[in-house]
Design an enzyme around this catalytic site. Structure first.
Site, PDB file in Angstrom:
ATOM      1  N   PHE A   1      38.041  45.336  48.656  1.00  0.00           N
ATOM      2  CA  PHE A   1      39.172  44.805  47.763  1.00  0.00           C
ATOM      3  C   PHE A   1      39.672  46.304  47.401  1.00  0.00           C
ATOM      4  O   PHE A   1      39.255  47.226  47.377  1.00  0.00           O
ATOM      5  CB  PHE A   1      38.465  44.325  46.493  1.00  0.00           C
ATOM      6  CG  PHE A   1      39.509  43.689  45.600  1.00  0.00           C
ATOM      7  CD1 PHE A   1      40.172  42.594  45.785  1.00  0.00           C
ATOM      8  CD2 PHE A   1      39.830  44.432  44.460  1.00  0.00           C
ATOM      9  CE1 PHE A   1      41.256  41.947  44.958  1.00  0.00           C
ATOM     10  CE2 PHE A   1      40.769  43.962  43.352  1.00  0.00           C
ATOM     11  CZ  PHE A   1      41.380  42.729  43.737  1.00  0.00           C
TER      12      PHE A   1
ATOM     13  N   THR B   1      40.786  48.012  44.947  1.00  0.00           N
ATOM     14  CA  THR B   1      40.235  48.932  44.147  1.00  0.00           C
ATOM     15  C   THR B   1      38.985  49.529  44.438  1.00  0.00           C
ATOM     16  O   THR B   1      38.509  50.398  43.500  1.00  0.00           O
ATOM     17  CB  THR B   1      40.195  48.021  42.610  1.00  0.00           C
ATOM     18  OG1 THR B   1      38.984  47.028  42.813  1.00  0.00           O
ATOM     19  CG2 THR B   1      41.457  47.592  42.021  1.00  0.00           C
ATOM     20  N   LYS B   2      38.229  49.229  45.386  1.00  0.00           N
ATOM     21  CA  LYS B   2      37.039  49.730  45.798  1.00  0.00           C
ATOM     22  C   LYS B   2      36.910  51.043  46.201  1.00  0.00           C
ATOM     23  O   LYS B   2      38.152  51.470  46.507  1.00  0.00           O
ATOM     24  CB  LYS B   2      36.329  48.871  46.928  1.00  0.00           C
ATOM     25  CG  LYS B   2      36.010  47.411  46.301  1.00  0.00           C
ATOM     26  CD  LYS B   2      35.066  47.401  45.228  1.00  0.00           C
ATOM     27  CE  LYS B   2      34.478  46.181  44.989  1.00  0.00           C
ATOM     28  NZ  LYS B   2      35.531  45.112  44.204  1.00  0.00           N
ATOM     29  N   ASN B   3      35.982  51.841  46.367  1.00  0.00           N
ATOM     30  CA  ASN B   3      35.991  53.296  46.861  1.00  0.00           C
ATOM     31  C   ASN B   3      36.869  53.487  48.156  1.00  0.00           C
ATOM     32  O   ASN B   3      37.169  54.478  48.697  1.00  0.00           O
ATOM     33  CB  ASN B   3      34.548  53.755  46.847  1.00  0.00           C
ATOM     34  CG  ASN B   3      34.059  54.038  45.488  1.00  0.00           C
ATOM     35  OD1 ASN B   3      34.497  53.324  44.349  1.00  0.00           O
ATOM     36  ND2 ASN B   3      33.022  55.068  45.298  1.00  0.00           N
TER      37      ASN B   3
END
Length: 380
Positions: free
Chosen positions: A190, A192-194
């Site tokens: 997604f 927003t993930k790292n």
């Protein structure tokens, strides 16, 4: 005080800065896929599967449509279904429990450790019954669960382990990458993930060849050969464009992780000057001795959470609450019969935790401004 600047605008998270830095390379990725004209399960996906599986010290990687699908397909591939019970935490994103329910099993919740906000491994065994078939530990906010204890419990009770590592790519438990311990490890891409795509995407890693083959079958409508369907499967494929973007970003993942850790240390050091006072009542995120935390979130805990969040907002500083309602008190799980007070540590966390801005492009000065703002709240 840096707060004197009344033009402060610090987002909780943004991709704008990163996209600007990578603009030329991102456009090249896009054009490469467009010009090739193959958009589903082509070379970019295969390359990413190899990169992520090797990075996570696993043998196989299978790209899927989302982190949620990674959980669903893992449960099915591990033989979890109707009438089974799966142990997990009530303090996590809804997708963890939803996957259990979607395959017809029952989520059985275990309260969390107040230090890490991860599942309390000391409370798991008392929840095991003859129907228990698996454990889903969640490496929340990028901090690893105590996997030795999880694996010992699983071995003793003949249980599957499916690691929800959606927020924790690159995190390590005792020097080994999360996702490499259980029967499968599930990752989300997604945005927003790292390691984030430009839409939904996910990955399953495993050391088990049979599980890998079953997941590959399940992700393409249950068909090993086109139009020949062996089992009832899904349409859950990571597309080439997302894989291309993720391959580009993957070469920066360790650099970005190190930057997140530097920012966390900066937060910690700035806070340490104040938290010993009675008026400054917050708990900082913990990194246990066994852990390499990747700080998907930098999350603090305070009983004055909502007031503090409003205070930060008044200065133009964004923050986020993960998660305001524990899973056992969600309306969709009312049939499980849980009540307020059943999992008190999780309930406290839902009422008190606040995630501060955290992304690799955040500046040191911005962290100083955030800490100044929090200090001003507690010393009013």
């Amino acid at each position: 005080m840096l707060l004197q600047n009344n033009q402060i605008n610090i987002p909780s998270f943004t991709l704008v800065r990163q996209n600007s830095m990578l603009e030329k390379e991102l456009l090249e990725c896009f054009l490469q896929v467009v010009n090739q004209g193959i958009f589903i399960l082509n070379e970019n996906v295969k390359v990413l599967e190899d990169k992520v599986s090797n990075f996570c010290q696993a043998n196989y990687g299978i790209g899927v449509a989302s982190g949620s699908d990674a959980l669903d397909l893992s449960l099915i591939a591990c033989g979890i279904g109707h009438g089974d019970e799966v142990i997990t935490t009530p303090f996590t994103f809804f997708a963890t429990a939803a996957a259990i329910s979607r395959v017809g099993a029952k989520p059985v919740f275990v309260d969390i450790d107040p230090k890490t906000w991860n599942i309390d491994v000391n409370l798991i065994e008392e929840k095991i019954t003859s129907k228990t078939k698996a454990i889903i530990p969640v490496h929340l906010f990028g901090c690893p669960v105590e996997m030795d204890a999880i694996m010992q419990i699983a071995k003793k009770n003949n249980l599957r382990v499916i690691e929800d590592a959606a927020q924790a790519i690159g995190a390590q438990y005792c020097g080994e990458k999360v996702g490499s311990f259980g029967d499968t490890g599930c990752f989300s891409f997604f945005p927003t993930k790292n390691l984030g795509a430009f839409g939904d995407g996910g990955m399953i890693v495993t050391k088990d060849s049979k599980i890998a083959e079953k997941i590959k079958l399940l992700r393409i409508h249950g068909a090993k050969n086109k139009y020949c369907h062996d089992v009832l499967g899904f349409n859950s494929r990571l597309d080439e464009l997302q894989a291309s973007i993720l391959n580009l970003k993957f070469k920066y993942i360790e650099l970005w992780t190190q930057r997140r850790r530097e920012l966390a240390i900066l937060y910690n050091n700035l806070f340490q000057e104040h938290i010993r006072t009675d008026r400054f009542s917050i708990k900082l995120p913990q990194e246990p001795d066994y852990a390499y935390h990747v700080y998907h979130q930098y999350t603090i805990q305070t009983k004055q959470r909502d007031e503090l969040q409003n205070h930060l907002k008044s200065y133009g500083i964004a923050s986020t609450v993960y998660y305001p309602i524990p899973l056992h008190l969600q309306k969709v799980y009312s049939s499980l019969g849980h009540h307020q007070g059943d999992f008190p540590v999780s309930e406290d966390a839902c009422n008190e935790v606040l995630s501060l801005p955290m992304f690799p492009e955040l500046t040191n000065e911005e962290v100083e401004i955030i800490v100044d703002a929090i200090t001003s709240f507690f010393t009013r």
